[in-house]
Design a protein around this motif. Structure first.
Motif, PDB file in Angstrom:
ATOM      1  N   ALA A  17     -16.245   5.617 -13.473  1.00  0.00           N
ATOM      2  CA  ALA A  17     -16.094   6.786 -14.332  1.00  0.00           C
ATOM      3  C   ALA A  17     -17.016   7.882 -13.833  1.00  0.00           C
ATOM      4  O   ALA A  17     -17.842   7.670 -12.938  1.00  0.00           O
ATOM      5  CB  ALA A  17     -16.440   6.415 -15.777  1.00  0.00           C
ATOM      6  N   SER A  18     -16.874   9.047 -14.404  1.00  0.00           N
ATOM      7  CA  SER A  18     -17.691  10.178 -13.970  1.00  0.00           C
ATOM      8  C   SER A  18     -19.170   9.889 -14.199  1.00  0.00           C
ATOM      9  O   SER A  18     -19.570   9.399 -15.254  1.00  0.00           O
ATOM     10  CB  SER A  18     -17.280  11.438 -14.744  1.00  0.00           C
ATOM     11  N   ASP A  63      -7.607   4.367 -23.685  1.00  0.00           N
ATOM     12  CA  ASP A  63      -7.949   4.810 -22.343  1.00  0.00           C
ATOM     13  C   ASP A  63      -6.862   4.418 -21.361  1.00  0.00           C
ATOM     14  O   ASP A  63      -6.100   3.471 -21.590  1.00  0.00           O
ATOM     15  CB  ASP A  63      -9.283   4.202 -21.887  1.00  0.00           C
ATOM     16  N   ASN A  69     -11.252   5.209 -14.101  1.00  0.00           N
ATOM     17  CA  ASN A  69     -10.906   5.902 -15.325  1.00  0.00           C
ATOM     18  C   ASN A  69     -10.058   7.120 -15.000  1.00  0.00           C
ATOM     19  O   ASN A  69     -10.279   7.796 -13.997  1.00  0.00           O
ATOM     20  CB  ASN A  69     -12.181   6.328 -16.064  1.00  0.00           C
ATOM     21  N   LYS A  70      -9.082   7.421 -15.869  1.00  0.00           N
ATOM     22  CA  LYS A  70      -8.180   8.546 -15.611  1.00  0.00           C
ATOM     23  C   LYS A  70      -8.916   9.874 -15.481  1.00  0.00           C
ATOM     24  O   LYS A  70      -8.421  10.813 -14.871  1.00  0.00           O
ATOM     25  CB  LYS A  70      -7.148   8.657 -16.727  1.00  0.00           C
ATOM     26  N   GLU A  71     -10.151   9.963 -16.066  1.00  0.00           N
ATOM     27  CA  GLU A  71     -10.898  11.225 -16.030  1.00  0.00           C
ATOM     28  C   GLU A  71     -11.270  11.638 -14.612  1.00  0.00           C
ATOM     29  O   GLU A  71     -11.477  12.814 -14.335  1.00  0.00           O
ATOM     30  CB  GLU A  71     -12.173  11.093 -16.868  1.00  0.00           C
ATOM     31  N   ILE A  72     -11.353  10.678 -13.684  1.00  0.00           N
ATOM     32  CA  ILE A  72     -11.689  11.023 -12.288  1.00  0.00           C
ATOM     33  C   ILE A  72     -10.567  10.742 -11.322  1.00  0.00           C
ATOM     34  O   ILE A  72     -10.741  10.850 -10.108  1.00  0.00           O
ATOM     35  CB  ILE A  72     -12.971  10.284 -11.826  1.00  0.00           C
TER      36      ILE A  72
END
Length: 413
Positions: free
Chosen positions: A198-199, A219, A232-235
């Motif tokens: 994750a970030s 998530d 994670n989809k955020e990165i």
């Protein structure tokens, strides 16, 4: 424990104001009670499960040289102003006392643990250190609709490590990845729980979450089955290949975060001026890591992961009892003797001695979800064999009392 003595009761119907599977089943089975959105009481059965989860985590943190403490939940405003988080984006519960002094209910404990360790760390000889606690946390969560998966008040294990330099932090951080993997393995979630990149914000390229695959998860992660890691989809926009092996063969699935670890470095030691004296006589900032696991969330995830259409299914490691002893008909004398024999051996037993129909007892047993069920009735007394069935099995088998005792070797408390 005799089930007739439990003050709680099971329910055939789902609570009207619950939409989550975990809260619905736990309330119906008498493990928790809802006070209001995102806030639950843990009842006797639920607390037994929570205590087992806590003990598994405690054992693994102790193996990682963690020292258990217990910090206050009520924090002075000044500590949070020091780090700049009093006015930050996190949803905090703030309050005032009669003298108009302001406080915050702890959502996390960096603002308490760093000043605490400052009292005891002065030299390189005092490092490294790691401390942890099990504590209620409070967050002004607006989306408290997922039962134990997203609460306003929840139980968390938070650990903080303190190091002389980033190299020592990195070494301990890698160790904690394995420690966390062991926790989820012991809880029965290891196969579908992935360490997830994750970030890392402005302090490191990555932080790491631990995500358990669930269809109901909020998530989205991209999994590399080859390495048993995920992103994670955020990165994902900036990282479309596996960070471990470079594979582009990633599988997208829904998941729930069940833990996280983060290299804080000097983010919190700087504002509190937590320094140590080196062997050369120089003052250097202590560097930090933090490691969190939400126990109540884990309990909810275990429910969602294992439950079936009949009710809860507890892994043996966290089951509230080892045996659910169910008596049918006028066999109380024989049932009492078996109950006493099991408990004398240190086997934890929930003994359904209630005056209820067989069908109701079986339904309740399935709903409560204890792994091992033993039925004693006039039929079993006459045959000399108890009726044994594991929670997920379809058919029961006959066992003598001695065969049952042999089967339970290793379950003694």
């Amino acid at each position: 424990m005799r089930q007739s003595q439990l003050f709680t009761k099971t329910s055939k119907t789902a609570p009207k104001d619950e939409v989550s599977k975990n809260a619905t089943l736990l309330i119906r089975a008498g493990f928790i009670d809802k006070l209001h959105a995102g806030v639950y009481t843990f009842l006797p059965l639920g607390l037994r499960v929570m205590n087992r989860i806590e003990q598994i985590i405690r054992e693994e943190m102790d193996k990682a040289d963690g020292q258990e403490i217990y910090m206050p939940a009520l924090h002075p405003k000044e500590n949070w102003e020091t780090t700049g988080r009093w006015s930050g984006p996190d949803p905090l519960f703030k309050l005032k006392d009669a003298s108009d002094r302001e406080f915050v209910l702890g959502a996390t404990h960096e603002e308490v643990v760093v000043p605490l360790l400052k009292r005891f760390i002065s030299s390189y000889k005092d490092l490294p250190q790691s401390v942890y606690q099990f504590q209620n946390k409070f967050r002004a969560e607006l989306r408290a609709k997922s039962g134990l998966l997203r609460g306003k008040e929840f139980i968390m294990k938070d650990m903080y490590s303190f190091h002389a330099d980033e190299a020592d932090l990195a070494k301990y951080y890698e160790k904690m990845k394995g420690v966390y993997a062991k926790v989820y393995e012991r809880l029965g979630l290891g196969k579908d729980t992935y360490i997830t990149f994750a970030s890392g914000g402005s302090f490191s390229k990555y932080s790491h979450e631990f995500q358990t695959v669930l269809e109901t998860g909020e998530d989205t992660i991209s999994i590399c089955e080859k390495c048993h890691v995920a992103i994670n989809k955020e990165i994902i926009a900036e990282q479309s290949v596996c960070p471990s092996c470079g594979s582009k063969d990633l599988i997208v699935k829904s998941a729930v975060e069940v833990g996280n670890i983060f290299e804080l470095k000097t983010k919190y030691t700087t504002p509190f001026e937590l320094t140590y004296r080196t062997s050369e006589g120089k003052d250097e900032l202590v560097v930090m890591g933090c490691y969190g696991i939400g126990l109540s969330r884990l309990m909810g995830v275990i429910v969602e992961y294992f439950a079936d259409e009949k009710g809860l299914v507890w892994p043996e490691a966290v089951s509230p009892f080892i045996i659910h002893l169910v008596s049918l008909g006028d066999v109380s004398s024989d049932a009492d003797k078996l109950y006493e024999r099991l408990t004398a051996k240190g086997i934890e037993v929930l003994y359904d001695d209630r005056d209820k129909p067989a069908g109701e007892k079986f339904a309740d047993s399935d709903l409560i979800g204890i792994q091992h069920r033993v039925i004693i009735s006039a039929k079993t007394v006459a045959s000399g064999k108890l009726e044994y069935k594991a929670r997920k099995d379809t058919d029961a088998i006959g066992l003598t009392e001695d065969e049952l005792m042999a089967k339970l070797i290793g379950y003694e408390k």
